[in-house]
Design an enzyme around this catalytic site. Structure first.
Site, short mmCIF file in Angstrom:
data_model
loop_
_atom_site.label_atom_id
_atom_site.label_comp_id
_atom_site.label_asym_id
_atom_site.label_seq_id
_atom_site.Cartn_x
_atom_site.Cartn_y
_atom_site.Cartn_z
N ASN A 42 1.01 3.02 -2.05
CA ASN A 42 1.91 1.62 -1.92
C ASN A 42 3.56 2.00 -1.74
O ASN A 42 3.96 3.04 -2.73
CB ASN A 42 1.77 0.56 -2.52
CG ASN A 42 1.78 0.63 -4.08
OD1 ASN A 42 1.64 1.87 -4.52
ND2 ASN A 42 2.23 -0.30 -4.92
N GLU A 44 7.18 0.28 -1.98
CA GLU A 44 7.98 -1.03 -2.09
C GLU A 44 9.22 -0.86 -1.79
O GLU A 44 9.81 0.26 -1.44
CB GLU A 44 7.74 -1.47 -3.79
CG GLU A 44 6.27 -1.55 -3.91
CD GLU A 44 6.23 -2.25 -5.49
OE1 GLU A 44 7.07 -2.36 -6.15
OE2 GLU A 44 5.16 -2.80 -5.64
N CYS A 53 1.36 -1.60 1.66
CA CYS A 53 0.11 -1.12 0.99
C CYS A 53 -0.29 0.15 1.02
O CYS A 53 0.05 0.74 2.22
CB CYS A 53 -0.96 -2.07 1.08
SG CYS A 53 -0.76 -3.97 0.73
N GLU A 55 -3.21 1.23 1.64
CA GLU A 55 -4.33 1.56 2.67
C GLU A 55 -3.49 1.56 4.08
O GLU A 55 -3.99 2.52 4.89
CB GLU A 55 -5.11 0.31 2.63
CG GLU A 55 -5.93 -0.12 1.38
CD GLU A 55 -5.41 -1.02 0.46
OE1 GLU A 55 -4.05 -0.65 0.12
OE2 GLU A 55 -5.90 -1.89 -0.36
N CYS A 86 -5.87 -6.17 -0.12
CA CYS A 86 -5.45 -7.25 0.59
C CYS A 86 -5.95 -7.76 2.08
O CYS A 86 -6.44 -7.12 2.63
CB CYS A 86 -3.97 -7.29 0.58
SG CYS A 86 -2.93 -6.81 1.77
N CYS A 89 -4.62 -5.94 4.81
CA CYS A 89 -5.17 -4.47 4.97
C CYS A 89 -6.66 -4.67 5.80
O CYS A 89 -7.14 -3.51 6.01
CB CYS A 89 -5.18 -3.72 3.47
SG CYS A 89 -3.47 -3.16 3.36
N1 THU Z 1 -1.02 -3.09 -3.06
C1 THU Z 1 -1.64 -2.18 -2.37
O1 THU Z 1 -1.12 -1.08 -2.16
N2 THU Z 1 -2.89 -2.31 -1.91
C2 THU Z 1 -3.71 -3.20 -2.37
O2 THU Z 1 -4.87 -3.16 -2.06
C3 THU Z 1 -3.09 -4.43 -3.13
C4 THU Z 1 -1.92 -4.60 -3.32
C5 THU Z 1 0.23 -3.21 -3.40
C6 THU Z 1 1.26 -3.97 -2.83
C7 THU Z 1 2.44 -3.97 -3.76
O3 THU Z 1 3.19 -2.79 -3.69
C8 THU Z 1 1.74 -3.87 -5.15
O4 THU Z 1 0.37 -3.41 -4.65
C9 THU Z 1 1.51 -5.16 -6.00
O5 THU Z 1 0.94 -6.37 -5.03
#
Ligand code: THU
Length: 137
Positions: A42, A44, A53, A55, A86, A89
């Protein structure tokens, strides 16, 4: 490739996560066949909604690197959490295989499932085929 092995790649990818705002670090690994794995983490952003994310990073990387097929995905989040993909994804994974094997971490250990179970009756390319695009001017 075994799902446990793919998950190990996802755990290593998690170390690359850029998650200064949530602290929720996630790694993903996709099996593109012939023993090749493409990873993502991920990423941000200070404008929170732009965060992406792990994925989707892994899937986009695999496509950009020229891999035509994606056979499975594994996702590793913080050891204390469940890190099921999520909703966005899930739809993104469905684009490549509506039945893709999906493995993700939970505090109680890994869960092995399929996209079909996570996103039943998903929307996909075949659903578009009955509608003709609007003519362009
Ligand atoms: N996140 C992912 O990368 N994948 C997931 O399956 C769930 C959430 C990340 C998004 C964000 O950067 C952090 O986790 C918190 O939501």
């Amino acid at each position: 490739m075994q799902s446990d092995d793919l998950l190990e790649y996802a755990k290593r990818a998690r170390d690359r996560a850029y998650a200064p705002y949530s602290g929720f670090t996630v790694g993903a690994a996709v099996d593109v066949g012939e023993g090749v794995v493409v990873i993502g983490c991920n990423v941000e952003n200070a404008s929170y909604g732009l965060s992406i994310c792990a994925e989707r990073v892994a899937l986009c990387s695999a496509i950009a690197q020229g891999h035509a097929r994606i056979f499975a995905i594994a996702i590793a989040g913080p050891e204390s959490a469940q890190t099921a993909p999520c909703g966005a994804c899930r739809q993104f994974i469905a684009e490549f295989d509506r039945r893709m094997p999906v493995t993700f971490t939970t505090a109680a250990g890994p869960v092995k499932t399929t996209l079909e179970e996570l996103l039943p009756r998903s929307f996909g390319a075949s659903d578009l085929s009955s509608v003709r695009p609007l003519p362009t001017k």
